[in-house]
Design an enzyme around this catalytic site. Structure first.
Site, PDB file in Angstrom:
ATOM      1  N   PRO A 157       0.802  -1.222   0.000  1.00 50.43           N
ATOM      2  CA  PRO A 157       0.000   0.000   0.000  1.00 50.43           C
ATOM      3  C   PRO A 157       0.839   1.279   0.000  1.00 50.43           C
ATOM      4  O   PRO A 157       1.897   1.341   0.622  1.00 50.43           O
ATOM      5  CB  PRO A 157      -0.820  -0.108   1.293  1.00 50.43           C
ATOM      6  CG  PRO A 157      -0.090  -1.097   2.133  1.00 50.43           C
ATOM      7  CD  PRO A 157       0.568  -2.053   1.189  1.00 50.43           C
ATOM      8  N   ASN A 158       0.335   2.249  -0.698  1.00 53.39           N
ATOM      9  CA  ASN A 158       0.899   3.604  -0.814  1.00 53.39           C
ATOM     10  C   ASN A 158       2.183   3.674  -1.633  1.00 53.39           C
ATOM     11  O   ASN A 158       2.687   4.764  -1.896  1.00 53.39           O
ATOM     12  CB  ASN A 158       1.143   4.229   0.578  1.00 53.39           C
ATOM     13  CG  ASN A 158      -0.162   4.412   1.325  1.00 53.39           C
ATOM     14  OD1 ASN A 158      -1.090   4.982   0.772  1.00 53.39           O
ATOM     15  ND2 ASN A 158      -0.264   3.880   2.525  1.00 53.39           N
TER      16      ASN A 158
ATOM     17  N   ARG B  51       4.578  10.995  -2.333  1.00 55.16           N
ATOM     18  CA  ARG B  51       4.519  10.988  -0.863  1.00 55.16           C
ATOM     19  C   ARG B  51       5.911  11.208  -0.257  1.00 55.16           C
ATOM     20  O   ARG B  51       6.916  10.750  -0.830  1.00 55.16           O
ATOM     21  CB  ARG B  51       3.948   9.637  -0.371  1.00 55.16           C
ATOM     22  CG  ARG B  51       4.947   8.494  -0.485  1.00 55.16           C
ATOM     23  CD  ARG B  51       4.362   7.141  -0.253  1.00 55.16           C
ATOM     24  NE  ARG B  51       4.102   6.792   1.120  1.00 55.16           N
ATOM     25  CZ  ARG B  51       4.386   5.595   1.651  1.00 55.16           C
ATOM     26  NH1 ARG B  51       4.993   4.646   0.926  1.00 55.16           N
ATOM     27  NH2 ARG B  51       4.076   5.342   2.879  1.00 55.16           N
TER      28      ARG B  51
ATOM     29  N   TYR C 255      11.203   8.736   0.776  1.00 51.78           N
ATOM     30  CA  TYR C 255      11.084   7.677  -0.240  1.00 51.78           C
ATOM     31  C   TYR C 255      11.662   8.048  -1.611  1.00 51.78           C
ATOM     32  O   TYR C 255      11.657   7.231  -2.519  1.00 51.78           O
ATOM     33  CB  TYR C 255       9.604   7.281  -0.403  1.00 51.78           C
ATOM     34  CG  TYR C 255       8.998   6.761   0.890  1.00 51.78           C
ATOM     35  CD1 TYR C 255       9.514   5.634   1.516  1.00 51.78           C
ATOM     36  CD2 TYR C 255       7.917   7.410   1.490  1.00 51.78           C
ATOM     37  CE1 TYR C 255       8.970   5.165   2.703  1.00 51.78           C
ATOM     38  CE2 TYR C 255       7.372   6.948   2.675  1.00 51.78           C
ATOM     39  CZ  TYR C 255       7.907   5.821   3.276  1.00 51.78           C
ATOM     40  OH  TYR C 255       7.373   5.357   4.439  1.00 51.78           O
TER      41      TYR C 255
ATOM     42  N   ASN D  29       7.808  -5.560  -0.923  1.00 47.56           N
ATOM     43  CA  ASN D  29       7.799  -4.421  -0.004  1.00 47.56           C
ATOM     44  C   ASN D  29       6.352  -4.315   0.481  1.00 47.56           C
ATOM     45  O   ASN D  29       5.507  -3.744  -0.213  1.00 47.56           O
ATOM     46  CB  ASN D  29       8.227  -3.136  -0.725  1.00 47.56           C
ATOM     47  CG  ASN D  29       8.244  -1.946   0.231  1.00 47.56           C
ATOM     48  OD1 ASN D  29       7.708  -2.017   1.329  1.00 47.56           O
ATOM     49  ND2 ASN D  29       8.866  -0.856  -0.200  1.00 47.56           N
TER      50      ASN D  29
ATOM     51  N   ALA E 239       3.152  -0.558   4.898  1.00 47.17           N
ATOM     52  CA  ALA E 239       2.787  -0.559   6.322  1.00 47.17           C
ATOM     53  C   ALA E 239       2.294  -1.934   6.799  1.00 47.17           C
ATOM     54  O   ALA E 239       2.339  -2.223   8.001  1.00 47.17           O
ATOM     55  CB  ALA E 239       1.736   0.506   6.586  1.00 47.17           C
TER      56      ALA E 239
ATOM     57  N   GLU F 289      12.383  -9.394   1.721  1.00 47.05           N
ATOM     58  CA  GLU F 289      11.612  -8.195   2.059  1.00 47.05           C
ATOM     59  C   GLU F 289      12.479  -6.957   1.813  1.00 47.05           C
ATOM     60  O   GLU F 289      13.657  -6.942   2.182  1.00 47.05           O
ATOM     61  CB  GLU F 289      11.205  -8.267   3.530  1.00 47.05           C
ATOM     62  CG  GLU F 289      10.387  -7.072   3.976  1.00 47.05           C
ATOM     63  CD  GLU F 289       9.821  -7.271   5.380  1.00 47.05           C
ATOM     64  OE1 GLU F 289       9.140  -8.292   5.612  1.00 47.05           O
ATOM     65  OE2 GLU F 289      10.072  -6.415   6.239  1.00 47.05           O
TER      66      GLU F 289
ATOM     67  N   HIS G  16      12.595  -2.560   1.913  1.00 49.43           N
ATOM     68  CA  HIS G  16      12.004  -1.253   2.237  1.00 49.43           C
ATOM     69  C   HIS G  16      12.897  -0.172   1.676  1.00 49.43           C
ATOM     70  O   HIS G  16      14.123  -0.261   1.785  1.00 49.43           O
ATOM     71  CB  HIS G  16      11.873  -1.071   3.756  1.00 49.43           C
ATOM     72  CG  HIS G  16      10.974  -2.102   4.352  1.00 49.43           C
ATOM     73  ND1 HIS G  16       9.623  -2.052   4.243  1.00 49.43           N
ATOM     74  CD2 HIS G  16      11.273  -3.254   5.013  1.00 49.43           C
ATOM     75  CE1 HIS G  16       9.103  -3.120   4.826  1.00 49.43           C
ATOM     76  NE2 HIS G  16      10.080  -3.870   5.293  1.00 49.43           N
TER      77      HIS G  16
ATOM     78  N   ARG H 221      13.408   4.919  12.004  1.00 54.00           N
ATOM     79  CA  ARG H 221      12.162   5.708  11.967  1.00 54.00           C
ATOM     80  C   ARG H 221      11.280   5.430  13.184  1.00 54.00           C
ATOM     81  O   ARG H 221      11.757   4.921  14.192  1.00 54.00           O
ATOM     82  CB  ARG H 221      11.456   5.431  10.638  1.00 54.00           C
ATOM     83  CG  ARG H 221      12.332   5.789   9.425  1.00 54.00           C
ATOM     84  CD  ARG H 221      11.623   5.549   8.127  1.00 54.00           C
ATOM     85  NE  ARG H 221      10.415   6.361   8.007  1.00 54.00           N
ATOM     86  CZ  ARG H 221       9.417   6.078   7.172  1.00 54.00           C
ATOM     87  NH1 ARG H 221       9.502   5.018   6.386  1.00 54.00           N
ATOM     88  NH2 ARG H 221       8.351   6.851   7.132  1.00 54.00           N
TER      89      ARG H 221
HETATM   90  C1  DQA Z   1       8.180   1.219   3.568  1.00 52.23           C
HETATM   91  C2  DQA Z   1       8.314   1.428   5.077  1.00 52.23           C
HETATM   92  C3  DQA Z   1       6.989   1.249   5.769  1.00 52.23           C
HETATM   93  O1  DQA Z   1       7.141   1.474   7.171  1.00 52.23           O
HETATM   94  C4  DQA Z   1       5.977   2.230   5.234  1.00 52.23           C
HETATM   95  O2  DQA Z   1       4.728   2.008   5.841  1.00 52.23           O
HETATM   96  C5  DQA Z   1       5.880   2.192   3.759  1.00 52.23           C
HETATM   97  C6  DQA Z   1       7.105   2.092   2.982  1.00 52.23           C
HETATM   98  C7  DQA Z   1       9.501   1.504   2.832  1.00 52.23           C
HETATM   99  O3  DQA Z   1       9.608   1.108   1.672  1.00 52.23           O
HETATM  100  O4  DQA Z   1      10.406   2.140   3.381  1.00 52.23           O
HETATM  101  O5  DQA Z   1       4.823   2.362   3.194  1.00 52.23           O
HETATM  102  O6  DQA Z   1       7.852  -0.120   3.339  1.00 52.23           O
END
Ligand code: DQA
Length: 319
Positions: A182-183, A190, A195, A247, A250, A271, A273, A280
């Protein structure tokens, strides 16, 4: 390493054995010539089998061999000229093989085998006419079954083999599925300070290019929904994907359902990120999904995805 079989079809004398040997050397795998295999098993030549036991008997042996081959992987196979006449044979060979049709003109065939008296279907006079007739009968079947067609005229064997190798790359690449949670579709919009400024499309393009360079076919997927991500992970199982890079956004921090899906599919998963989640907010320090993965990479931006692909590649080598 070959993931599937490479099955060469085409008229007798089109070069299936010559190209097959060359390709097998290139892939460092075994080469099977179905006629030679049957000859070795029966202890007599194809011509003798035809004369002493009849053509139907020989076709039955071909059928059995195709069934056996369909249970194996990673061979280059040159098929005897008549194998394609049987749909069942082609179904077997196509199940785990890429079918490559070596196309050649009647003149080319005549030049290659006009002098060869051991071909049972080309006995007697007027060979050219027989070649034309038989070819006209078989061409529609070659074309119907081919995944790839290679013209064998006018170039050296090495050049044609190279061309084949290039064309076959995409069929034989191992596959990695890259899943963004998500996102991540909002990357570039964002929190750019965290990011980065690249869009997800930019990042995916980079992952696909680098992934291909590392020898993998890359599929990308993004969803904002937990269920859709789980469905995609399960699809990886059915598609026999070789590795997953995920990835989970959240969801990383609380989705036991995604954690279970990763564990269920039994595919090496890394995984990733973009940000260093450990620098963070406290709630980001914990990943419930990472324990189901072979490892976690964070804090390297989009380069983390490439590191993950490399990790899967090297793990596959060690195994
Ligand atoms: C993320 C880190 C997560 O904590 C966050 O919720 C994201 C992006 C990253 O790629 O750094 O949406 O996965």
């Amino acid at each position: 390493m070959l993931k599937k079989n490479i099955v060469l079809i085409g008229f007798m004398g089109c070069g299936k054995t010559t190209f097959g040997r060359k390709l097998a050397k290139r892939y460092k795998c075994e080469f099977i010539d179905t006629d030679k295999f049957i000859e070795a098993e029966q202890g007599m030549s194809v011509q003798d089998i035809f004369e002493k036991k009849g053509e139907p008997y020989f076709r039955e042996l071909e059928k059995e061999l195709c069934k056996k081959i369909s249970e194996k992987n990673g061979y280059v196979i040159a098929t005897g000229g008549g194998i394609i006449k049987n749909d069942e044979n082609m179904e077997c060979l196509g199940k785990n093989g890429v079918i490559v049709y070596l196309k050649a003109s009647p003149e080319h065939i005549f030049r290659n085998i006009g002098h060869d008296s051991s071909r049972p279907l080309l006995q007697g006079k007027n060979k050219m006419k027989k070649i034309r007739q038989l070819m006209a009968e078989r061409i529609p079947t070659y074309e119907k079954n081919a995944d790839v067609t290679i013209n064998t005229a006018g170039q050296t064997v090495n050049r044609i083999t190279n061309r084949m190798y290039e064309r076959l790359k995409k069929y034989n690449m191992k596959k990695i599925c890259v899943i963004h949670g998500p996102n991540l579709n909002f990357t570039g919009i964002r929190e750019r300070g965290i990011y980065g400024t690249k869009t997800l499309d930019d990042i995916n393009k980079y992952i696909i290019e680098e992934g291909n360079r590392l020898g993998f076919e890359i599929e990308v997927f993004q969803s904002n929904y937990e269920g859709a991500i789980i469905d995609r992970l399960q699809k990886c199982y059915y598609d026999k994907v070789d590795g997953i890079v995920i990835n989970p956004g959240a969801f990383t921090h609380y989705s036991y359902a995604i954690r279970d899906a990763i564990a269920s599919v039994q595919i090496p998963t890394v995984e990733v990120h973009l940000s260093n989640i450990h620098q963070r907010d406290e709630f980001r320090h914990k990943s419930v999904t990472a324990p189901a993965c072979i490892g976690q990479l964070c804090g390297f931006g989009e380069y983390g995805y490439i590191m993950a692909i490399n990790a899967i590649k090297n793990r596959a080598k060690i195994r």
